[in-house]
Design an enzyme around this catalytic site. Structure first.
Site, mmCIF file in Angstrom:
data_model
loop_
_atom_site.group_PDB
_atom_site.id
_atom_site.type_symbol
_atom_site.label_atom_id
_atom_site.label_comp_id
_atom_site.label_asym_id
_atom_site.label_seq_id
_atom_site.Cartn_x
_atom_site.Cartn_y
_atom_site.Cartn_z
ATOM 1 N N TYR A 34 0.823 -1.086 -0.014
ATOM 2 C CA TYR A 34 0.081 -0.115 0.073
ATOM 3 C C TYR A 34 0.925 1.285 0.062
ATOM 4 C CZ TYR A 34 -0.281 -0.351 5.289
ATOM 5 O OH TYR A 34 -0.007 -0.319 6.597
ATOM 6 N N GLU A 35 0.195 2.346 -0.097
ATOM 7 C CA GLU A 35 0.924 3.795 -0.399
ATOM 8 C C GLU A 35 1.832 3.776 -1.633
ATOM 9 O OE1 GLU A 35 -0.647 5.466 2.213
ATOM 10 O OE2 GLU A 35 0.000 7.175 1.143
ATOM 11 N N GLY A 36 1.469 2.856 -2.442
ATOM 12 C CA GLY A 36 2.404 2.817 -3.709
ATOM 13 C C GLY A 36 3.138 1.484 -3.429
#
Lengths: 570, 570
Positions: free
Chosen positions: A431-433
């Site tokens: 997550y978050e890239g």
């Protein structure tokens, strides 16, 4: 087994490795004196060890659940959350104007590590709110700020980020959620969002959703996206939670880990929202939120690594098993390979900590400086951010995995808790890239300066090698060589086509982080003799992988596409 | 998403990479002609894909459970097990004299891989029985053989291994279970055993426990341990299950994965048993069982790696997400880093497959040969066995982990199934001797021949490099160099103290496996052009790590002990 906040190591890393004492010499952070820093770390450590750590297993065993349209948090989570909020920790990086502590990021990073070690599932909740506070501080109207920031900063209300849709994961621009202006300054937001962390719960009285959606005249792609604040309960005239908004969690994901953190599919059905930032300017606002969240996620990996390391070390010191070559105490700590695993865990965790704290330090210095100086610090922090995120979370997984191995058969039994760390941390690499996207950012956007920021860091590494040469010539040479290999690899990247860069991005990021580890740990050894063995281990046993990784980087993209889909399947 | 048995790749590896066609030239395995091999692989592949794979997720979602003192297997497992038994697969490596197929290990290895890919939790059941059959064939009295082997071979009864006790994990010699002779050829076995795979269940009519215990005059340590066959139901005069024995499962472990495989704590309360092998000779008999089981566990890792790879590849071909640099189809397969992950998964899986099949081939050739020839093959197989076990299972974990990453956010959601592979395979690095213990075996026992077996393998690697030089000079040089580095590292080990060897054992095993991968994949490329890209990727992008690992090997033990427990904790 108790979690022991590694405050001494944090302080050492800040003071002796990074030189973060420079921060207290700035006007902005003049209050961040050693005494203040210590008091804050001790207080946060106490909360983490005594209040958060005890609920971590409960969150895993009794996941948050959706009942009659409302999410019920895991046992003990409401109380633990209340302790976080009442301690002022939700607002630790928020503007004092709205009740925040206004702490520098080096401190919020250190505090975050401890909370993540203790109970990542719960710590995610304030992290989301902190990101929202930051986005509102930068982009919201004064009216929204006045109404929402005090509630968010105090932790009375919590925040979420609503980006992802089923068909639009990493490709945010593909989203379909819509927002229709009502002519009164409000918008009706409609759409479905997935993977919403703490999207609904019962630990706070209101939940503020920041939702990406497209205005009727929004163009396709990311340039047509705007950002909306959509609260679960619409504030009444006194600013208290009033009428329920037309939004709801429709299901919770059954995840590999982080069971205590409800991950919701959220349905917005013409829900009332307010725009944050300009029309079609949603991505910029969201990036504010995501950018620092990336460091925060790296620190999640770091926190789990530290906790998993502590647990494995305690087990190894306690577990009697078989004769060893070196002692008659017969704990597995005396087996050479158990030692190897623990040294590896400690070196990787130490490296991740230094990278995360140094990233935070750069970002703090950027805020506290001006002009060229600020730009230089900002670029340094920007270069380090994807490394902190990807390496920190990779290390989280690796150390948690080694932690299972140190426990032997017990590691596979859930009661032990070693496996929970590996399950919980796994998503932080996604997550978050994803970490692949972080690496693309590093070799793409972060080299758009022609390599200036990267070269400056390589210069610091070289300076460390030079400073160490008299006392530790072998370590200095190894670090110098590794730095040169990195430098020539970076030169190759700078001249390469973008997809060739992307092809080598993940090994390049890893190599850079390993060499940074040599740099930080050697600086630690120069400041304190007792730290020399860890630096030696890292530089002579882990850092040699950097050259092998660089060899992969310069192969370019073609070899990766040399098998077509049919050949890949056969 | 369906599992597609990689039969073509197995056949190619056997025929072109390993040269296993030599086996059909021996008297013992003259029946193992290409046609027969193909027919067997196709049949096992069909069973795996059509019967076993469909129950894999059910096993995870509905774990085996202990109810009223009896273990109930997961839904569908009894039927799937019956299909395995009726197909004759339980007895595939058993002596035809008792109804077995007497297949060579290259085939049981290939069949095992497919069953493990399809449903590891269930495949563990026949694997345990197969080990027991082998132990009984070698060590049991004729009476026991006549009574038990036909039932085990047909799969009507299943077998278990009972070694571990709470205080005696890897240190088997510390066990406390007791066996008292009753003067009538039977013994009363008393003790508690933990981690007993398929220790109880309802998928077959009887369960035969092989239990390590100490006779009243057994000395402490491994030399005082004997082996006993202790059936759940005592056979009646017709050899059918009769009176219940005094043993029971008292709990099942809550494990990270393999939920469909019940892992029991077994209580033996004066249970009736028969000795297998000589008094105090239990460890030798158990080693028979464990030795081949080690290859079998390596194949578990391989099976999961293959399944996880197939799943990730299918997802990558299907998932539309973001623009790529190389195409406008926009599936994530076209992203360079997704390609890198898939290439890495495929290269590691291919390497593990070749190592496992070559180990099996060596053991087959040892059985089919005599004199010096047999000894040479046996030593080769013995050297490869710990590599097959440790590298095969490490690869299982690594590929399953990359599989999660390829799936992005979906990988963290349990419904996807990618995470199940990572959870299921994790224990294979621990049981049957942790991978650290495998590495100690490699640098300890397996170098006791002065390095002869290892050098012979290095000679094969060199021969491959030589043969490839004309067509692929860069790959040949890289392989040659890596082989030389391995050789000098092995020389260092041979001269080193034992704990210095142990200290470097894990990186040495890994380095050896990576170089073997270069050797096998390059042989494949020489036989078939379309395999060149995978060999190139492995040799130029993964195999360089071997040198970095060898650099760690020769550091010796001292650096690992340079931090004491207090320093490790600070």
């Amino acid at each position: 087994m108790t979690y022991a906040p590694p405050i001494r190591d944090m302080q050492f890393t800040l003071d002796k490795v990074i030189g973060a004492d420079r921060l207290a010499q700035t006007d902005l952070f003049a209050d961040a004196t050693p005494d203040t820093v210590e008091a804050i770390l001790l207080e946060a450590g106490k909360l983490s060890a005594e209040v958060l750590a005890p609920v971590n297993r409960d969150g895993d065993l009794t996941p948050a659940r959706l009942e009659n349209g409302v999410v019920r948090a895991s046992p003990g989570f409401a109380e633990a959350y209340k302790a976080i909020a009442e301690g002022g920790w939700v607002g630790m990086n928020a503007d004092p104007e709205h009740g925040g502590m206004g702490l520098p990021m080096i401190l919020t990073t250190a505090v975050g590590e401890m909370m993540n070690s203790a109970c990542l599932a719960l710590a995610l909740n304030p992290l989301m709110t902190q990101g929202q506070i930051e986005a509102l501080e930068h982009h919201a109207s004064d009216e929204i700020k006045e109404l929402y920031l005090p509630k968010l900063t105090s932790g009375e209300w919590t925040g979420t980020m609503n980006l992802t849709e089923p068909q639009a994961g990493s490709d945010v621009g593909a989203l379909r959620s819509k927002a229709e202006p009502q002519g009164d300054g409000t918008y009706k937001v409609t759409g479905q969002k997935v993977y919403i962390t703490w999207g609904d719960h019962d630990v706070a009285e209101n939940i503020c959703h920041l939702v990406l959606a497209r205005l009727p005249d929004g163009v396709p792609g990311t340039k047509g996206i705007s950002l909306f604040l959509v609260p679960k309960f619409l504030p009444d005239e006194n600013g208290n939670p009033g009428v329920a908004n037309t939004l709801k969690p429709i299901s919770l994901e059954h995840k590999l880990g982080l069971h205590g953190s409800p991950t919701a599919v959220m349905e917005f059905e013409g829900a009332t929202g307010w725009m944050v930032g300009p029309e079609h300017g949603g991505m910029a606002a969201m990036f504010t939120m995501m950018n620092n969240a990336r460091l925060g996620v790296g620190v999640q990996g770091l926190g789990i690594a530290e906790a998993a390391y502590q647990k494995a070390l305690a087990y190894a010191q306690d577990r009697v098993q078989g004769a060893t070559m070196v002692s008659d105490t017969n704990t597995i700590l005396d087996h050479a390979d158990v030692r190897r695993m623990l040294m590896q865990m400690k070196a990787l965790t130490g490296t991740a900590r230094a990278i995360c704290l140094d990233t935070a330090f750069s970002l703090d210095m950027a805020r506290a400086s001006s002009g060229d100086e600020a730009a230089k610090w900002k670029a340094r922090g920007a270069f380090l951010t994807p490394i902190a995120k990807a390496f920190g979370t990779d290390v989280g997984s690796e150390v948690a995995d080694l932690g299972i191995q140190v426990h032997g058969g017990m590691g596979y039994i859930e009661e032990t808790g070693a496996a929970q760390y590996a399950r919980d941390v796994r998503v932080t690499r996604i997550y978050e890239g994803t970490n692949g996207i972080q690496a693309m950012d590093l070799v793409g956007r972060k080299l758009m300066d022609g390599g200036t920021a990267g070269e400056a860091l390589l210069g610091e590494i070289e300076a460390t090698a030079k400073a160490a040469r008299a006392d530790y010539p072998d370590l200095a040479d190894a670090l110098q060589d590794a730095g040169e290999t990195l430098a020539s690899t970076m030169d190759w990247l700078l001249k390469a086509e973008m997809n060739d860069r992307f092809a080598g991005s993940v090994p390049f990021l890893r190599a850079f982080a390993l060499v940074l580890g040599g740099h930080y740990l050697l600086r630690g050894a120069m400041a304190q003799d007792s730290r020399l063995p860890l630096a030696q281990f890292h530089i002579l046993q882990l850092m040699p992988q950097a050259a092998a990784l660089c060899a992969a980087v310069v192969q370019g993209a073609a070899p990766l596409y040399a098998l077509d889909a049919e050949a890949l399947a056969s």
